[in-house]
Design a protein around this motif. Structure first.
Motif, PDB file in Angstrom:
ATOM      1  N   LEU A  29       0.828  -1.208   0.000  1.00 17.42           N
ATOM      2  CA  LEU A  29       0.000   0.000   0.000  1.00 17.42           C
ATOM      3  C   LEU A  29       0.862   1.257   0.000  1.00 17.42           C
ATOM      4  CD1 LEU A  29      -2.745  -1.099   2.561  1.00 17.42           C
ATOM      5  CD2 LEU A  29      -2.900  -1.070   0.062  1.00 17.42           C
ATOM      6  N   ILE A  30       1.960   1.216   0.764  1.00 17.81           N
ATOM      7  CA  ILE A  30       2.879   2.359   0.780  1.00 17.81           C
ATOM      8  C   ILE A  30       3.525   2.541  -0.587  1.00 17.81           C
ATOM      9  CG2 ILE A  30       5.057   3.206   1.753  1.00 17.81           C
ATOM     10  CD1 ILE A  30       4.225   1.892   4.394  1.00 17.81           C
ATOM     11  N   THR A  31       3.904   1.412  -1.209  1.00 12.92           N
ATOM     12  CA  THR A  31       4.510   1.466  -2.539  1.00 12.92           C
ATOM     13  C   THR A  31       3.537   2.042  -3.563  1.00 12.92           C
ATOM     14  OG1 THR A  31       5.897  -0.454  -2.021  1.00 12.92           O
ATOM     15  CG2 THR A  31       5.633   0.102  -4.350  1.00 12.92           C
ATOM     16  N   ALA A  32       2.268   1.672  -3.421  1.00 10.91           N
ATOM     17  CA  ALA A  32       1.258   2.179  -4.352  1.00 10.91           C
ATOM     18  C   ALA A  32       1.123   3.696  -4.254  1.00 10.91           C
ATOM     19  CB  ALA A  32      -0.088   1.514  -4.069  1.00 10.91           C
ATOM     20  N   ILE A  33       1.363   4.241  -3.052  1.00 16.34           N
ATOM     21  CA  ILE A  33       1.245   5.686  -2.848  1.00 16.34           C
ATOM     22  C   ILE A  33       2.523   6.412  -3.248  1.00 16.34           C
ATOM     23  CG2 ILE A  33       0.878   7.488  -1.117  1.00 16.34           C
ATOM     24  CD1 ILE A  33      -0.773   5.408   0.466  1.00 16.34           C
ATOM     25  N   PHE A  34       3.662   5.863  -2.824  1.00 25.14           N
ATOM     26  CA  PHE A  34       4.963   6.511  -3.090  1.00 25.14           C
ATOM     27  C   PHE A  34       5.788   5.645  -4.047  1.00 25.14           C
ATOM     28  CE2 PHE A  34       3.664   7.561   1.277  1.00 25.14           C
ATOM     29  CZ  PHE A  34       3.546   8.936   1.171  1.00 25.14           C
ATOM     30  N   ASN A  35       5.219   5.325  -5.181  1.00 25.68           N
ATOM     31  CA  ASN A  35       5.789   4.342  -6.101  1.00 25.68           C
ATOM     32  C   ASN A  35       7.239   4.633  -6.471  1.00 25.68           C
ATOM     33  OD1 ASN A  35       6.296   3.384  -9.124  1.00 25.68           O
ATOM     34  ND2 ASN A  35       4.851   1.975  -8.166  1.00 25.68           N
ATOM     35  N   GLN A  36       7.501   5.779  -7.017  1.00 26.58           N
ATOM     36  CA  GLN A  36       8.835   6.100  -7.518  1.00 26.58           C
ATOM     37  C   GLN A  36       9.867   6.119  -6.397  1.00 26.58           C
ATOM     38  OE1 GLN A  36       9.486   6.227 -10.764  1.00 26.58           O
ATOM     39  NE2 GLN A  36      11.653   6.306 -10.207  1.00 26.58           N
ATOM     40  N   PHE A  37       9.491   6.661  -5.257  1.00 27.17           N
ATOM     41  CA  PHE A  37      10.410   6.755  -4.119  1.00 27.17           C
ATOM     42  C   PHE A  37      10.795   5.370  -3.601  1.00 27.17           C
ATOM     43  CE2 PHE A  37      11.037   6.777   0.484  1.00 27.17           C
ATOM     44  CZ  PHE A  37      12.107   7.665   0.593  1.00 27.17           C
ATOM     45  N   THR A  38       9.797   4.507  -3.386  1.00 25.23           N
ATOM     46  CA  THR A  38      10.072   3.184  -2.823  1.00 25.23           C
ATOM     47  C   THR A  38      10.878   2.317  -3.787  1.00 25.23           C
ATOM     48  OG1 THR A  38       7.873   2.473  -3.559  1.00 25.23           O
ATOM     49  CG2 THR A  38       8.095   3.135  -1.267  1.00 25.23           C
ATOM     50  N   ILE A  39      10.565   2.400  -5.084  1.00 28.21           N
ATOM     51  CA  ILE A  39      11.314   1.615  -6.066  1.00 28.21           C
ATOM     52  C   ILE A  39      12.768   2.083  -6.112  1.00 28.21           C
ATOM     53  CG2 ILE A  39      11.534   1.027  -8.506  1.00 28.21           C
ATOM     54  CD1 ILE A  39       9.176  -0.296  -7.026  1.00 28.21           C
ATOM     55  N   GLU A  40      12.960   3.368  -6.094  1.00 35.36           N
ATOM     56  CA  GLU A  40      14.315   3.916  -6.200  1.00 35.36           C
ATOM     57  C   GLU A  40      15.177   3.560  -5.000  1.00 35.36           C
ATOM     58  OE1 GLU A  40      16.566   8.274  -6.605  1.00 35.36           O
ATOM     59  OE2 GLU A  40      14.390   8.110  -6.859  1.00 35.36           O
ATOM     60  N   TRP A  41      14.579   3.551  -3.812  1.00 32.08           N
ATOM     61  CA  TRP A  41      15.373   3.385  -2.594  1.00 32.08           C
ATOM     62  C   TRP A  41      15.335   1.992  -1.982  1.00 32.08           C
ATOM     63  CZ3 TRP A  41      19.074   6.528  -1.094  1.00 32.08           C
ATOM     64  CH2 TRP A  41      19.062   7.838  -1.595  1.00 32.08           C
ATOM     65  N   PHE A  42      14.346   1.182  -2.353  1.00 28.60           N
ATOM     66  CA  PHE A  42      14.218  -0.114  -1.675  1.00 28.60           C
ATOM     67  C   PHE A  42      14.231  -1.322  -2.596  1.00 28.60           C
ATOM     68  CE2 PHE A  42      12.243   3.039   1.143  1.00 28.60           C
ATOM     69  CZ  PHE A  42      13.053   2.860   2.267  1.00 28.60           C
TER      70      PHE A  42
END
Length: 277
Positions: A29-42
């Motif tokens: 759910l967090i990834t769905a909201i902050f998609n670009q940020f989470t993919i880039e950092w995690f």
């Protein structure tokens, strides 16, 4: 009790499998909201140098799912196969298999892109870990049959083979790093399970490492040493008088507070004679 308390209560009562599922759902759910940020950092980069700048992605990638179908397929398999796994292995062994499967999948992924020099998309998802669990339990109880609706009974090794086969088919895709990671998890799950059959726990070091850090951050509660004395009373056919029982209780209470040496000689003799009766 509010909704946060309900969630906390449900999480604390859950099995280790269910806890991992809850964490994955929350992070999806967090990834769905902050998609670009989470993919880039995690998510795990396909480039070794980029990984060295974000070493935590060796673990964090396993909790990052972009697509709903991806997280659903992984977590449904994990729920059924993971809880079956706990019928034959311990909770700590599950943690070993799961997180070492995550690490092995990541290392195979990084090695593949480093050796081939190819470029690829960052890796995200729990598939390597789920595949490790699936293959491990299928290796231990291959003829165990699961009854599936509309299909009937299917042996576990067949289902595991189909699951692994889907990853093999994905090798033909240009961006096949994820499939490589899944197969790395499959091989590790098979090897680990076989080694356990021989009495060799190759993941014990990981368990010891977790225990070390858990104990390191665990609050140390120092409690005074308590000396417990066992009553020497013995029941017999005769009932002990109330006054005699009270005297015994008083002496035992004195022992619990001040120790046996605080008794007078008369009290010691009385307690000794009462114990013989």
């Amino acid at each position: 009790m509010n909704i946060l308390d309900d969630i906390k209560h449900a999480f604390n009562k859950a099995t280790i499998v269910e806890k991992i599922i809850y964490i994955n759902v929350a992070l999806f759910l967090i990834t769905a909201i902050f998609n670009q940020f989470t993919i880039e950092w995690f998510a795990l980069p396909a480039n070794l140098n980029a990984f060295l700048e974000k070493p935590w992605t060796l673990i964090s990638y396993a909790f990052i799912h972009e697509r709903l179908i991806h997280v659903l397929s992984n977590l449904l398999i994990l729920y059924y196969i993971g809880n079956l796994f706990l019928d034959f292995y311990t909770k700590k062994q599950f943690v070993n298999f799961y997180f070492l499967g995550v690490i092995v999948g990541a290392l195979v992924f990084l090695t593949y892109y480093y050796v081939t020099g190819k470029t690829g998309s960052p890796l995200g998802g729990a598939s390597a870990a789920v595949t490790t669990i699936f293959v491990a339990i299928a290796t231990k109880i291959p003829r165990y049959a699961l009854r599936l609706r509309f299909i009937g009974s299917v042996e576990l090794w067949v289902l595991a083979a189909i699951w692994v086969g889907l990853s093999i088919l994905q090798l033909s895709n240009p961006n096949n790093g994820g499939a490589i990671a899944h197969l790395g998890g499959a091989v590790f799950g098979f090897m680990y399970s076989k080694q356990l059959e021989k009495g060799n726990d190759i993941g014990k070091w990981f368990e010891n490492l977790i225990n070390y850090f858990t104990n390191l951050f665990k609050p140390k509660n120092k409690q005074p040493l308590k000396t417990v004395y066992k009553s020497t009373k013995k029941t017999s056919g005769k009932e002990i008088s109330k006054s005699k029982q009270k005297k015994i209780d008083d002496i035992l209470d004195k022992i619990s507070k001040s120790g046996y040496e605080s008794l007078s000689q008369d009290e010691k003799d009385f307690l000794f004679s009462a114990g013989k009766k």
